[in-house]
Write a protein that holds these residues in place. Structure first.
Motif, PDB file in Angstrom:
ATOM      1  N   LEU A  21      -9.248  -4.273  -4.963  1.00  0.00           N
ATOM      2  CA  LEU A  21      -8.651  -3.030  -5.445  1.00  0.00           C
ATOM      3  C   LEU A  21      -8.180  -2.168  -4.287  1.00  0.00           C
ATOM      4  O   LEU A  21      -7.078  -1.599  -4.330  1.00  0.00           O
ATOM      5  CB  LEU A  21      -9.662  -2.267  -6.301  1.00  0.00           C
ATOM      6  CG  LEU A  21      -9.210  -0.888  -6.826  1.00  0.00           C
ATOM      7  CD1 LEU A  21      -7.944  -1.023  -7.659  1.00  0.00           C
ATOM      8  CD2 LEU A  21     -10.327  -0.236  -7.631  1.00  0.00           C
ATOM      9  N   PHE A  25      -4.268  -1.367  -3.799  1.00  0.00           N
ATOM     10  CA  PHE A  25      -3.929   0.063  -3.796  1.00  0.00           C
ATOM     11  C   PHE A  25      -3.152   0.420  -2.532  1.00  0.00           C
ATOM     12  O   PHE A  25      -2.140   1.132  -2.580  1.00  0.00           O
ATOM     13  CB  PHE A  25      -5.208   0.884  -3.886  1.00  0.00           C
ATOM     14  CG  PHE A  25      -5.015   2.359  -3.662  1.00  0.00           C
ATOM     15  CD1 PHE A  25      -4.711   3.204  -4.709  1.00  0.00           C
ATOM     16  CD2 PHE A  25      -5.136   2.900  -2.375  1.00  0.00           C
ATOM     17  CE1 PHE A  25      -4.525   4.566  -4.490  1.00  0.00           C
ATOM     18  CE2 PHE A  25      -4.954   4.247  -2.153  1.00  0.00           C
ATOM     19  CZ  PHE A  25      -4.640   5.085  -3.213  1.00  0.00           C
ATOM     20  N   THR A  26      -3.617  -0.061  -1.384  1.00  0.00           N
ATOM     21  CA  THR A  26      -2.947   0.229  -0.113  1.00  0.00           C
ATOM     22  C   THR A  26      -1.537  -0.335  -0.096  1.00  0.00           C
ATOM     23  O   THR A  26      -0.590   0.337   0.337  1.00  0.00           O
ATOM     24  CB  THR A  26      -3.763  -0.339   1.052  1.00  0.00           C
ATOM     25  OG1 THR A  26      -5.068   0.247   1.047  1.00  0.00           O
ATOM     26  CG2 THR A  26      -3.092  -0.053   2.387  1.00  0.00           C
ATOM     27  N   GLN A  28       0.405  -0.886  -2.653  1.00  0.00           N
ATOM     28  CA  GLN A  28       1.246  -0.087  -3.541  1.00  0.00           C
ATOM     29  C   GLN A  28       1.609   1.254  -2.904  1.00  0.00           C
ATOM     30  O   GLN A  28       2.736   1.723  -3.014  1.00  0.00           O
ATOM     31  CB  GLN A  28       0.527   0.146  -4.871  1.00  0.00           C
ATOM     32  CG  GLN A  28       0.218  -1.113  -5.653  1.00  0.00           C
ATOM     33  CD  GLN A  28       1.354  -1.559  -6.556  1.00  0.00           C
ATOM     34  OE1 GLN A  28       1.219  -2.519  -7.286  1.00  0.00           O
ATOM     35  NE2 GLN A  28       2.453  -0.887  -6.532  1.00  0.00           N
ATOM     36  N   SER A 127      -0.679  -7.865  -7.061  1.00  0.00           N
ATOM     37  CA  SER A 127      -1.879  -7.092  -7.375  1.00  0.00           C
ATOM     38  C   SER A 127      -2.401  -7.416  -8.767  1.00  0.00           C
ATOM     39  O   SER A 127      -3.612  -7.499  -8.986  1.00  0.00           O
ATOM     40  CB  SER A 127      -1.581  -5.594  -7.247  1.00  0.00           C
ATOM     41  OG  SER A 127      -0.591  -5.192  -8.171  1.00  0.00           O
ATOM     42  N   LYS A 147      -5.320   1.009  -9.451  1.00  0.00           N
ATOM     43  CA  LYS A 147      -4.408   0.352  -8.513  1.00  0.00           C
ATOM     44  C   LYS A 147      -3.040   1.011  -8.530  1.00  0.00           C
ATOM     45  O   LYS A 147      -2.427   1.266  -7.480  1.00  0.00           O
ATOM     46  CB  LYS A 147      -4.318  -1.134  -8.867  1.00  0.00           C
ATOM     47  CG  LYS A 147      -3.408  -1.956  -7.965  1.00  0.00           C
ATOM     48  CD  LYS A 147      -2.002  -2.086  -8.506  1.00  0.00           C
ATOM     49  CE  LYS A 147      -1.957  -2.844  -9.816  1.00  0.00           C
ATOM     50  NZ  LYS A 147      -0.549  -3.042 -10.262  1.00  0.00           N
ATOM     51  N   GLN A 148      -2.545   1.317  -9.738  1.00  0.00           N
ATOM     52  CA  GLN A 148      -1.211   1.909  -9.859  1.00  0.00           C
ATOM     53  C   GLN A 148      -1.146   3.333  -9.314  1.00  0.00           C
ATOM     54  O   GLN A 148      -0.051   3.838  -9.070  1.00  0.00           O
ATOM     55  CB  GLN A 148      -0.764   1.896 -11.315  1.00  0.00           C
ATOM     56  CG  GLN A 148      -0.363   0.520 -11.831  1.00  0.00           C
ATOM     57  CD  GLN A 148       0.835  -0.053 -11.103  1.00  0.00           C
ATOM     58  OE1 GLN A 148       0.771  -1.180 -10.613  1.00  0.00           O
ATOM     59  NE2 GLN A 148       1.910   0.688 -10.998  1.00  0.00           N
ATOM     60  N   THR A 149      -2.298   3.987  -9.114  1.00  0.00           N
ATOM     61  CA  THR A 149      -2.245   5.318  -8.511  1.00  0.00           C
ATOM     62  C   THR A 149      -1.744   5.273  -7.078  1.00  0.00           C
ATOM     63  O   THR A 149      -1.348   6.299  -6.527  1.00  0.00           O
ATOM     64  CB  THR A 149      -3.623   6.010  -8.539  1.00  0.00           C
ATOM     65  OG1 THR A 149      -4.571   5.226  -7.808  1.00  0.00           O
ATOM     66  CG2 THR A 149      -4.114   6.214  -9.953  1.00  0.00           C
ATOM     67  N   GLY A 150      -1.748   4.091  -6.487  1.00  0.00           N
ATOM     68  CA  GLY A 150      -1.166   3.976  -5.156  1.00  0.00           C
ATOM     69  C   GLY A 150       0.302   4.363  -5.131  1.00  0.00           C
ATOM     70  O   GLY A 150       0.804   4.875  -4.122  1.00  0.00           O
TER      71      GLY A 150
END
Length: 402
Positions: A21, A25-26, A28, A127, A147-150
């Motif tokens: 994760l 995240f990074t 994205q 991802s 994850k999509q908050t990246g």
């Protein structure tokens, strides 16, 4: 403390979710930062290249056209290199594309869009494949949302930092600094990416297409909703800074701050939608609800964000817009994860992204044309109308659910 959805940081580590994760995240966030740099700097880029600022929608469309092609080819790279290793290589591509963004000629800007887009395209399929393999079923909505908050975090950082860096360091060093940071991040995480790839089941191999992917009525309907929602999100992303600068007369720095508000509101909302979906399951059609709220959010924004509006009113209106216009993607990919086999995840997500990227390619240039012909308020009203079409498509997807 254990949350109602049953996960803690310790349990995420025990289930081998934390590291995948963090890395996805990074990826994205970095990819989004580089992709969002052009819309954030749109007025400056237009002056530098001597083109109309409304053409930033064409830059965005070109980037996502490359992303659409790359996402369709990503399954081959995942099978050979591993999903996360491929993503790290793609970050290096976006670094190269960012370096070209300082060019003063339109064709080099177009090349920048193509390179950044080609690097951005495989990030979400990678991802999704990795997190589908490592996430317990009861966490999938929240994990995908996290994850999509990246994406909004990367956009927020671009909005806050890039106007300052360009004003302080100039075009050369202002672009070189974030490029160097992106390069360093890619090199630091590469070894861990290879380790996780070795523990992740490989994706199914072969060419993607109707013969071996879920392109039936369910996927077509869900994809049509994603087409509309993606067009909404990217049109707002591409033209919001221009709305504040050209229509409301704000400075570029103030507009960058509003972009940050828009992105951060989407970040918080993504987690909220994901948590609600995990708790309520199938009882509420969240993918439909989000389209209805987009119509209301755009209406509120246009009613409040007028010339002479107070800063507090502008911030509040932008928060509403970001909360509902920039938060749908986690719900989309969670729907897909629940519906396909693990070894098909990377390829299916690639196909799902082609609907998303198609919306980004087609709709922002049309909104740009509407801005030129009718002005910002009418063009933004069209953006809100797309939310209604997306809700209708989402409803059709539920009626023909696989």
């Amino acid at each position: 403390m254990r949350t109602r959805t049953g996960y803690t940081l310790r349990s995420m580590v025990e289930h081998d979710v934390a590291a995948p994760l963090a890395i996805t995240f990074t990826h994205q966030a970095v990819g989004s930062f580089f992709l969002m740099t052009a819309p954030v700097l749109a007025p400056l880029i237009a002056d530098r290249a001597d083109v109309s600022s409304s053409l930033i929608g064409s830059y965005t469309a070109l980037a996502y056209l490359a992303a659409m092609a790359a996402s369709g080819l990503s399954g081959f790279a995942f099978a050979r290199l591993g999903a996360l290793t491929t993503s790290t290589a793609c970050i290096l591509l976006t670094v190269a594309g960012l370096a070209l963004l300082g060019a003063s000629t339109p064709w080099l800007l177009g090349l920048s869009a193509l390179i950044i887009g080609f690097g951005y395209g495989p990030l979400t399929p990678a991802s999704s494949h990795v997190l589908a393999a490592h996430s317990p079923p009861r966490w999938k909505n929240t994990i995908m949302a996290a994850k999509q908050t990246g994406v909004p975090i990367g956009g927020t950082l671009a909005g806050l930092s890039m106007p300052f860096l360009i004003a302080t360091l100039g075009w050369g060093w202002g672009l070189a600094l974030p490029a160097a940071v992106g390069l360093a991040i890619a090199l630091v995480i590469l070894t861990r990416c290879r380790s996780i790839d070795r523990r992740t089941p490989p994706p199914a191999q072969g060419r993607m297409g109707p013969e071996n992917a879920p392109l039936g009525p369910w996927m077509l309907s869900l994809g049509a909703g994603a087409f509309c929602y993606a067009g909404v999100q990217m049109s707002l992303t591409a033209f919001l800074a221009l709305y504040f600068v050209e229509h409301l007369g704000l400075s570029l720095a103030a507009a960058g701050g509003m972009i940050a508000v828009f992105q951060m509101s989407g970040l918080v909302a993504r987690m909220g939608w994901g948590t609600l979906a995990d708790r309520l399951g199938e009882r509420i059609p969240f993918f439909v609800v989000i389209g209805i709220t987009i119509i209301a959010a755009v209406g509120i924004f246009l009613a409040v964000a007028r010339p002479g509006a107070s800063p507090a009113a502008l911030i509040l209106a932008t928060m509403v817009l970001g909360t509902f216009g920039n938060s749908w993607t986690g719900l989309y990919f969670a729907e897909i994860i629940r519906s396909v086999k693990l070894n098909e995840m990377g390829r299916t997500t690639g196909i799902a992204l082609m609907f998303t990227f198609a919306g980004v390619v087609v709709i922002p240039p049309l909104i740009g044309l509407a801005v030129t012909l009718t002005g910002f308020p009418a063009a933004f009203a069209l953006i809100g109308l797309l939310g209604g079409f997306g809700a209708f498509a989402g409803r059709m997807a539920r009626r023909v659910s696989r």
